[in-house]
Design a protein around this motif. Structure first.
Motif, PDB file in Angstrom:
ATOM      1  N   ASP A 182       5.293 -25.782 -18.507  1.00 30.37           N
ATOM      2  CA  ASP A 182       4.382 -26.682 -19.368  1.00 30.37           C
ATOM      3  C   ASP A 182       3.142 -26.085 -20.010  1.00 30.37           C
ATOM      4  OD1 ASP A 182       6.552 -28.166 -19.611  1.00 30.37           O
ATOM      5  OD2 ASP A 182       5.611 -30.008 -18.296  1.00 30.37           O
ATOM      6  N   ALA A 183       2.392 -25.732 -18.822  1.00 31.07           N
ATOM      7  CA  ALA A 183       0.958 -24.959 -19.312  1.00 31.07           C
ATOM      8  C   ALA A 183       1.161 -23.775 -20.091  1.00 31.07           C
ATOM      9  CB  ALA A 183       0.243 -24.872 -17.995  1.00 31.07           C
ATOM     10  N   VAL A 184       2.294 -22.985 -19.510  1.00 37.18           N
ATOM     11  CA  VAL A 184       2.396 -21.444 -20.197  1.00 37.18           C
ATOM     12  C   VAL A 184       2.936 -21.894 -21.559  1.00 37.18           C
ATOM     13  CG1 VAL A 184       4.120 -19.551 -20.204  1.00 37.18           C
ATOM     14  CG2 VAL A 184       3.015 -20.459 -18.219  1.00 37.18           C
ATOM     15  N   LYS A 185       3.845 -22.770 -21.983  1.00 35.70           N
ATOM     16  CA  LYS A 185       4.431 -22.953 -23.180  1.00 35.70           C
ATOM     17  C   LYS A 185       3.330 -23.606 -24.287  1.00 35.70           C
ATOM     18  CE  LYS A 185       9.187 -24.060 -21.609  1.00 35.70           C
ATOM     19  NZ  LYS A 185      10.247 -24.754 -21.239  1.00 35.70           N
ATOM     20  N   SER A 186       2.374 -24.417 -23.581  1.00 35.63           N
ATOM     21  CA  SER A 186       1.223 -24.787 -24.223  1.00 35.63           C
ATOM     22  C   SER A 186       0.286 -23.986 -24.779  1.00 35.63           C
ATOM     23  CB  SER A 186       0.798 -26.279 -23.957  1.00 35.63           C
ATOM     24  OG  SER A 186      -0.004 -26.008 -22.582  1.00 35.63           O
ATOM     25  N   GLY A 187       0.261 -22.931 -24.039  1.00 35.52           N
ATOM     26  CA  GLY A 187      -0.758 -21.649 -24.134  1.00 35.52           C
ATOM     27  C   GLY A 187      -2.097 -21.904 -23.538  1.00 35.52           C
ATOM     28  N   SER A 188      -2.268 -23.131 -22.575  1.00 36.81           N
ATOM     29  CA  SER A 188      -3.204 -23.230 -21.928  1.00 36.81           C
ATOM     30  C   SER A 188      -3.318 -22.383 -20.760  1.00 36.81           C
ATOM     31  CB  SER A 188      -3.282 -24.638 -21.294  1.00 36.81           C
ATOM     32  OG  SER A 188      -2.075 -24.854 -20.278  1.00 36.81           O
ATOM     33  N   ARG A 195       2.928  -8.441 -20.508  1.00 39.07           N
ATOM     34  CA  ARG A 195       3.396  -9.249 -19.254  1.00 39.07           C
ATOM     35  C   ARG A 195       4.524 -10.387 -19.808  1.00 39.07           C
ATOM     36  NH1 ARG A 195      -2.394 -10.347 -16.475  1.00 39.07           N
ATOM     37  NH2 ARG A 195      -2.686  -8.084 -15.493  1.00 39.07           N
ATOM     38  N   ARG A 196       4.687 -10.610 -20.955  1.00 40.08           N
ATOM     39  CA  ARG A 196       5.600 -11.622 -21.478  1.00 40.08           C
ATOM     40  C   ARG A 196       7.072 -11.743 -20.837  1.00 40.08           C
ATOM     41  NH1 ARG A 196       5.368 -16.006 -24.792  1.00 40.08           N
ATOM     42  NH2 ARG A 196       3.004 -15.036 -25.597  1.00 40.08           N
ATOM     43  N   THR A 197       7.487 -10.366 -20.904  1.00 33.34           N
ATOM     44  CA  THR A 197       8.977 -10.103 -20.550  1.00 33.34           C
ATOM     45  C   THR A 197       9.257 -10.184 -19.095  1.00 33.34           C
ATOM     46  OG1 THR A 197       8.517  -7.548 -20.677  1.00 33.34           O
ATOM     47  CG2 THR A 197       9.535  -8.721 -22.767  1.00 33.34           C
ATOM     48  N   TYR A 201      11.185 -18.036 -15.695  1.00 31.00           N
ATOM     49  CA  TYR A 201      11.004 -19.234 -14.941  1.00 31.00           C
ATOM     50  C   TYR A 201      12.283 -19.954 -14.913  1.00 31.00           C
ATOM     51  CZ  TYR A 201      10.253 -24.430 -14.677  1.00 31.00           C
ATOM     52  OH  TYR A 201      10.417 -25.860 -14.389  1.00 31.00           O
ATOM     53  N   LYS A 202      12.832 -20.054 -13.976  1.00 29.25           N
ATOM     54  CA  LYS A 202      14.311 -20.616 -13.742  1.00 29.25           C
ATOM     55  C   LYS A 202      15.298 -19.807 -14.565  1.00 29.25           C
ATOM     56  CE  LYS A 202      13.460 -25.275 -12.117  1.00 29.25           C
ATOM     57  NZ  LYS A 202      13.787 -26.808 -12.347  1.00 29.25           N
ATOM     58  N   GLY A 203      14.953 -18.547 -14.562  1.00 31.72           N
ATOM     59  CA  GLY A 203      16.032 -17.548 -15.230  1.00 31.72           C
ATOM     60  C   GLY A 203      15.834 -17.645 -16.740  1.00 31.72           C
ATOM     61  N   ASP A 204      14.823 -18.139 -17.484  1.00 31.54           N
ATOM     62  CA  ASP A 204      14.705 -18.289 -18.754  1.00 31.54           C
ATOM     63  C   ASP A 204      13.429 -17.714 -19.029  1.00 31.54           C
ATOM     64  OD1 ASP A 204      16.883 -19.703 -19.109  1.00 31.54           O
ATOM     65  OD2 ASP A 204      16.006 -21.604 -18.905  1.00 31.54           O
ATOM     66  N   ALA A 205      13.217 -16.675 -19.738  1.00 25.00           N
ATOM     67  CA  ALA A 205      12.239 -15.936 -20.182  1.00 25.00           C
ATOM     68  C   ALA A 205      11.206 -16.771 -20.966  1.00 25.00           C
ATOM     69  CB  ALA A 205      12.398 -14.633 -21.063  1.00 25.00           C
ATOM     70  N   LEU A 206       9.784 -16.833 -20.601  1.00 23.69           N
ATOM     71  CA  LEU A 206       9.033 -17.809 -21.359  1.00 23.69           C
ATOM     72  C   LEU A 206       8.372 -16.836 -22.185  1.00 23.69           C
ATOM     73  CD1 LEU A 206       7.319 -19.533 -18.150  1.00 23.69           C
ATOM     74  CD2 LEU A 206       9.064 -20.440 -19.638  1.00 23.69           C
TER      75      LEU A 206
END
Length: 206
Positions: A182-188, A195-197, A201-206
């Motif tokens: 949640d913190a990564v998705k919100s940008g906090s 580094r994004r690729t 997280y649980k097999g899904d790229a953030l």
């Protein structure tokens, strides 16, 4: 009474302690004991004898601040014993110094998400951060340190102790994963583009 300038607390007649740590059930997980050899052997015998035969599993001690502390010694059989002898000629005679400590406190088992830290000094989040990164199954970036001090404050528990400071760190995946995601998705918790690729997280790229 002091040995090496460390205040001793009477556990029983002739037996003293200068440090201990208990968990949230008042179970002793570390204790530092001082006594002559006979008194030390009497302690170990009492911890193995049935209560009806003079054994015991619990002691109450009065701390220097006046508070009483219950010490449950039910886990002694699981603890590692480390003993050393003082030189024969000391102000208190020939004494034995024994540590009883759970093996987990000496070395965190590989793959564990739980760890303990004993320190002679009070530790802040900066000092705990390397251990947090080691215990967490997700890759934590150093630039997240300050933000995670707030998000993961519940993962650090200060244990009741005397003579040392003790911390229990618990980073359970099922609790940590949604917090980080949640913190990564919100940008906090920002992730640099390069580094994004690589952050998964649980097999899904953030």
């Amino acid at each position: 009474m002091n040995i090496h300038n460390q205040q001793l607390i009477a556990l029983s007649d002739g037996l003293y302690l200068d440090a201990f740590v208990v968990d949230d059930r008042d179970e002793v997980i570390f204790i530092s004991l001082w006594a002559r050899d006979g008194e030390m052997q009497h302690l170990f015998a009492a911890l193995t004898l049935p209560i009806t035969q003079g054994g015991y599993r619990e002691k109450r001690v009065r701390l220097p601040d006046g508070n009483l502390q219950t010490l449950n010694l039910n886990r002694v059989k699981d603890m590692k014993k480390i003993t050393t002898r003082l030189p024969r000629f000391t102000p208190v005679g020939e004494w034995v110094h024994t540590w009883l400590i759970l093996p987990e406190l000496m070395k965190t088992p590989y793959g564990s998400h739980e760890g303990w830290i004993l320190s002679q000094n009070l530790l802040n989040w900066d000092a705990l951060w390397p251990v947090v990164k080691t215990l967490c199954h997700l890759p934590l970036l150093d630039e997240w340190k300050n933000e995670l001090a707030v998000l993961l404050h519940h993962s650090v528990k200060h244990l009741d102790a005397f003579g040392v400071f003790a911390y229990q760190l618990t980073l359970e995946p099922e609790l940590i994963e949604p917090i980080i995601a949640d913190a990564v998705k919100s940008g906090s918790l920002p992730i640099q583009t390069q580094r994004r690729t690589s952050y998964v997280y649980k097999g899904d790229a953030l």
